[in-house]
Design an enzyme around this catalytic site. Sequence first.
Site, PDB file in Angstrom:
ATOM      1  N   GLY A  14      45.473  52.804  47.735  1.00 36.86           N
ATOM      2  CA  GLY A  14      44.285  53.315  47.056  1.00 36.86           C
ATOM      3  C   GLY A  14      43.037  53.445  47.912  1.00 36.86           C
ATOM      4  N   ASN A  16      42.083  56.166  49.398  1.00 33.44           N
ATOM      5  CA  ASN A  16      41.460  57.440  48.999  1.00 33.44           C
ATOM      6  C   ASN A  16      40.711  57.270  47.672  1.00 33.44           C
ATOM      7  OD1 ASN A  16      42.144  59.858  50.807  1.00 33.44           O
ATOM      8  ND2 ASN A  16      44.061  58.745  50.718  1.00 33.44           N
ATOM      9  N   LEU A  92      53.139  59.297  44.553  1.00 40.84           N
ATOM     10  CA  LEU A  92      54.384  59.707  45.200  1.00 40.84           C
ATOM     11  C   LEU A  92      55.440  60.262  44.266  1.00 40.84           C
ATOM     12  CD1 LEU A  92      54.613  56.919  47.927  1.00 40.84           C
ATOM     13  CD2 LEU A  92      53.695  59.245  48.089  1.00 40.84           C
ATOM     14  N   ASN A 109      45.113  67.367  45.196  1.00 45.43           N
ATOM     15  CA  ASN A 109      45.969  66.455  45.953  1.00 45.43           C
ATOM     16  C   ASN A 109      45.497  66.368  47.399  1.00 45.43           C
ATOM     17  OD1 ASN A 109      48.315  64.791  46.486  1.00 45.43           O
ATOM     18  ND2 ASN A 109      49.202  66.554  47.541  1.00 45.43           N
ATOM     19  N   HIS A 111      46.885  65.625  51.252  1.00 42.61           N
ATOM     20  CA  HIS A 111      48.137  65.530  52.002  1.00 42.61           C
ATOM     21  C   HIS A 111      47.798  65.255  53.468  1.00 42.61           C
ATOM     22  CE1 HIS A 111      52.352  66.168  52.940  1.00 42.61           C
ATOM     23  NE2 HIS A 111      51.951  66.881  53.981  1.00 42.61           N
ATOM     24  N   ASP A 152      53.199  70.669  47.516  1.00 38.72           N
ATOM     25  CA  ASP A 152      52.187  70.886  48.570  1.00 38.72           C
ATOM     26  C   ASP A 152      51.960  72.379  48.834  1.00 38.72           C
ATOM     27  OD1 ASP A 152      53.742  68.158  50.389  1.00 38.72           O
ATOM     28  OD2 ASP A 152      52.167  68.106  48.871  1.00 38.72           O
ATOM     29  N   GLU A 181      41.196  62.114  55.752  1.00 38.67           N
ATOM     30  CA  GLU A 181      41.559  62.293  54.333  1.00 38.67           C
ATOM     31  C   GLU A 181      40.407  61.866  53.425  1.00 38.67           C
ATOM     32  OE1 GLU A 181      45.285  60.538  53.066  1.00 38.67           O
ATOM     33  OE2 GLU A 181      45.987  60.622  55.132  1.00 38.67           O
TER      34      GLU A 181
END
Length: 209
Positions: A14, A16, A92, A109, A111, A152, A181
Amino acid sequence: MEPTRIGVLISGGGTNLQAIMDNIKDGNINGKIELIISNKENAYGLVRGRKANIDTLYLDRKQFKREEEYNLELVKNFKEKNVQLIILAGYLRVLSKDFIQEFSGRIINIHPSLIPSFCGKGFYGERVHKAVLDYGVKITGATVHFVDEGTDTGPIILQEAVKVEDRDNLDTLKEKVLEVEHKILVQAVKLYCENRLSIEGRKVIIKWE
Ligand code: GRF
């Protein structure tokens, strides 16, 4: 402008999520996280949410017969909180068609590569960085994109490159990319919450100021 009501899906540490939480707290993102759901009971991201008094939920996939039912339960919980934007922050599992249609154009999202390189089925977390190192590319990076029904493959919002150096290994590369990110995910969510993103076909148009 009213803060955007945000729902977050996680599966792991977590970091992000934490970057989003911090930037909401600092007033940089005009949003409010209404609910954090994890498919992993021990995801530290749940602890991060609890510490910040944000509603959290562990939803055990094994309690549901089919993936579709699990996703309908996700939708139900987010809709009960009138969530307007869904952020996949290290989530995931694959989302069902129903989920994606329900929140079409409102799922973001992050990536850990420069899509369309090193993405798609089986490319997640450290596997991405291993493939990058094995291939010997000189540049990798991170991508924030809207989620569509592919893996993606949705319209790209922001990307930022990271140099791959000879001395890099899995840990050093993962750390460098994770930093990027956090930066571009925060930027993308901020832009979304300020209504500065629009989608034209495959392209995301950003109203910078
Ligand atoms: C990150 O590498 C992210 O790119 C991927 O999941 C990993 C977990 O990140 N999607 P976090 O620390 O759980 O946010």
